[in-house]
Design an enzyme around this catalytic site. Structure first.
Site, PDB file in Angstrom:
ATOM      1  N   GLU A  18      95.366 -11.537 -70.739  1.00  0.00           N
ATOM      2  CA  GLU A  18      94.752 -11.685 -72.064  1.00  0.00           C
ATOM      3  C   GLU A  18      94.902 -13.101 -72.604  1.00  0.00           C
ATOM      4  O   GLU A  18      93.979 -13.641 -73.223  1.00  0.00           O
ATOM      5  CB  GLU A  18      95.363 -10.678 -73.041  1.00  0.00           C
ATOM      6  N   TYR A 102      94.753 -12.360 -84.608  1.00  0.00           N
ATOM      7  CA  TYR A 102      93.389 -12.850 -84.472  1.00  0.00           C
ATOM      8  C   TYR A 102      93.007 -13.183 -83.034  1.00  0.00           C
ATOM      9  O   TYR A 102      92.014 -13.827 -82.781  1.00  0.00           O
ATOM     10  CB  TYR A 102      93.171 -14.046 -85.405  1.00  0.00           C
ATOM     11  N   ASP A 122      88.332  -9.630 -81.026  1.00  0.00           N
ATOM     12  CA  ASP A 122      88.216 -11.013 -80.588  1.00  0.00           C
ATOM     13  C   ASP A 122      86.778 -11.443 -80.846  1.00  0.00           C
ATOM     14  O   ASP A 122      86.006 -10.719 -81.482  1.00  0.00           O
ATOM     15  CB  ASP A 122      88.627 -11.170 -79.116  1.00  0.00           C
ATOM     16  N   CYS A 176      76.045  -8.090 -74.966  1.00  0.00           N
ATOM     17  CA  CYS A 176      75.816  -8.490 -76.365  1.00  0.00           C
ATOM     18  C   CYS A 176      76.258  -9.945 -76.551  1.00  0.00           C
ATOM     19  O   CYS A 176      77.113 -10.255 -77.378  1.00  0.00           O
ATOM     20  CB  CYS A 176      76.580  -7.545 -77.291  1.00  0.00           C
ATOM     21  N   CYS A 183      69.493  -6.620 -74.923  1.00  0.00           N
ATOM     22  CA  CYS A 183      69.414  -5.384 -75.713  1.00  0.00           C
ATOM     23  C   CYS A 183      68.819  -4.236 -74.907  1.00  0.00           C
ATOM     24  O   CYS A 183      69.207  -3.079 -75.090  1.00  0.00           O
ATOM     25  CB  CYS A 183      68.605  -5.624 -76.982  1.00  0.00           C
ATOM     26  N   CYS A 186      71.546  -2.473 -73.035  1.00  0.00           N
ATOM     27  CA  CYS A 186      72.744  -2.109 -73.793  1.00  0.00           C
ATOM     28  C   CYS A 186      72.938  -0.593 -73.813  1.00  0.00           C
ATOM     29  O   CYS A 186      72.017   0.151 -74.187  1.00  0.00           O
ATOM     30  CB  CYS A 186      72.658  -2.636 -75.218  1.00  0.00           C
ATOM     31  N   CYS A 192      72.534   0.876 -82.553  1.00  0.00           N
ATOM     32  CA  CYS A 192      72.660  -0.492 -83.074  1.00  0.00           C
ATOM     33  C   CYS A 192      71.732  -0.674 -84.263  1.00  0.00           C
ATOM     34  O   CYS A 192      70.508  -0.651 -84.130  1.00  0.00           O
ATOM     35  CB  CYS A 192      72.330  -1.501 -81.979  1.00  0.00           C
TER      36      CYS A 192
END
Length: 341
Positions: A18, A102, A122, A176, A183, A186, A192
């Site tokens: 990470e 954050y 994130d 995305c 799209c 997706c 959405c």
């Protein structure tokens, strides 16, 4: 992560990945990660390394303070925590350098390594949530970030939080994307609201250009929203919440749906973010508009619908309020504008 029986080794491995993945793409990180884990497979091994060794392996990955923080945190865990990684996102955030809220770090480690049902936020997740909920507010502002954290924590799958969070981050990284999102590919496009808004705007543009409307499904007919099991789950006769206006001023004493006056320079999304709890905000429909002209005032109502299931407690200290059926609504002292709504 699930194949490693040692919880500390598992959390350490997820943590390294990470931190490396902050501001760096997966394809670039893979080789660095494999070399790192081969050289320092445990917290204890990393704690014994020198900063020069860490910098040498990190060379080319960028943002070198990340490697330094990893080593500092490893030494802290070994010297102050008996080599045991913190077990919750809250403790990871407090105790590990560079594990702040954050970044995805603390939430990702806790959900992937320990199965804690906590969200992650994130850059990729921010983009996905803002598009899914059609949030036009400044996504870097503290107020919006706080709401996005609330939303992520409300949405996370309780039974598979690690898989859910990784899927959400991956969706933002591969589908995305910031420019030219895919799209059509997706998996959640039917939920959405940004996509629904684009479809409606295209339909209006087509109608204006060719003089005829392109059929677009109405949002009220879009079916059940997977984010909230209460969408469309009303049993018996639907009821609507109305509140009474003040006894003086415009439409004094009349009944209306709960409303907020919108300042001239504010978007509706700004107000709704501050007004509703995040758990309810994720269930809102895409807004529509109702325009009504009083004798001396031109008003535009931005209308959201929200379905609730079960008992709802109302604040007795606020304006008088009650639940009414459609028939009771039309029989009440409501304005023509509210009937349009």
């Amino acid at each position: 992560a699930a194949t490693e029986p040692d919880a500390d080794r598992r959390a350490y491995a997820v943590w390294v990945s990470e931190i490396m993945l902050q501001q760096t793409q997966v394809a670039t990180v893979i080789d660095y990660y494999n070399r790192w884990m081969q050289k320092w497979p445990t917290l204890q091994a990393l704690a014994q390394a020198s900063l020069e060794e860490v910098n040498e392996l990190w060379a080319g990955l960028g943002y070198y303070s990340r490697g330094k923080r990893l080593q500092e945190a490893a030494r802290k865990v070994v010297s102050e925590l008996a080599g045991q990684m913190p077990r919750t996102a809250e403790d990871l955030q407090k105790l590990l350098p560079g594990g702040g809220r954050y970044t995805a770090g603390s939430g990702a480690i806790a959900s992937i390594s320990y199965g804690q049902a906590t969200g992650v936020v994130d850059g990729n997740v921010i983009r996905v949530l803002c598009r899914l909920r059609c949030i036009g507010a400044d996504s870097s502002s503290p107020a919006v970030i706080d709401r996005l954290w609330d939303m992520a924590n409300a949405l996370v799958d309780r039974s598979r939080p690690g898989d859910f969070n990784q899927a959400l981050m991956e969706l933002g990284a591969t589908v995305c994307v910031p420019k030219a999102p895919l799209c059509g590919e997706c998996p959640v496009k039917q939920h959405c609201q940004a996509q629904l808004r684009v479809e409606k705007e295209l339909a209006f543009a087509s109608q204006k250009l060719f003089g005829k409307a392109t059929p677009v499904p109405d949002v009220e007919d879009c079916g059940k929203c997977v984010a909230c099991s209460s969408w469309g789950a009303c049993h018996g006769t639907p009821q609507y919440l109305i509140v009474q206006r003040p006894s003086s001023g415009l439409l004094a004493g009349l009944w209306e749906f709960p409303s907020l006056p919108l300042a001239q320079d504010l978007q509706a999304e700004h107000c709704i973010l501050c007004y509703l709890p995040a758990a309810l905000f994720v269930c809102l429909s895409i807004p529509s508009q109702v325009i009504h002209i009083f004798s001396h005032i031109h008003q535009t109502y931005v209308v959201y619908s929200l379905s609730l299931d079960g008992d709802v407690t109302l604040d007795p200290a606020s304006s008088p309020s009650r639940w009414v059926t459609v028939e009771e609504f039309h029989a009440s002292a409501v304005s023509t504008a509210m009937k349009k709504v």
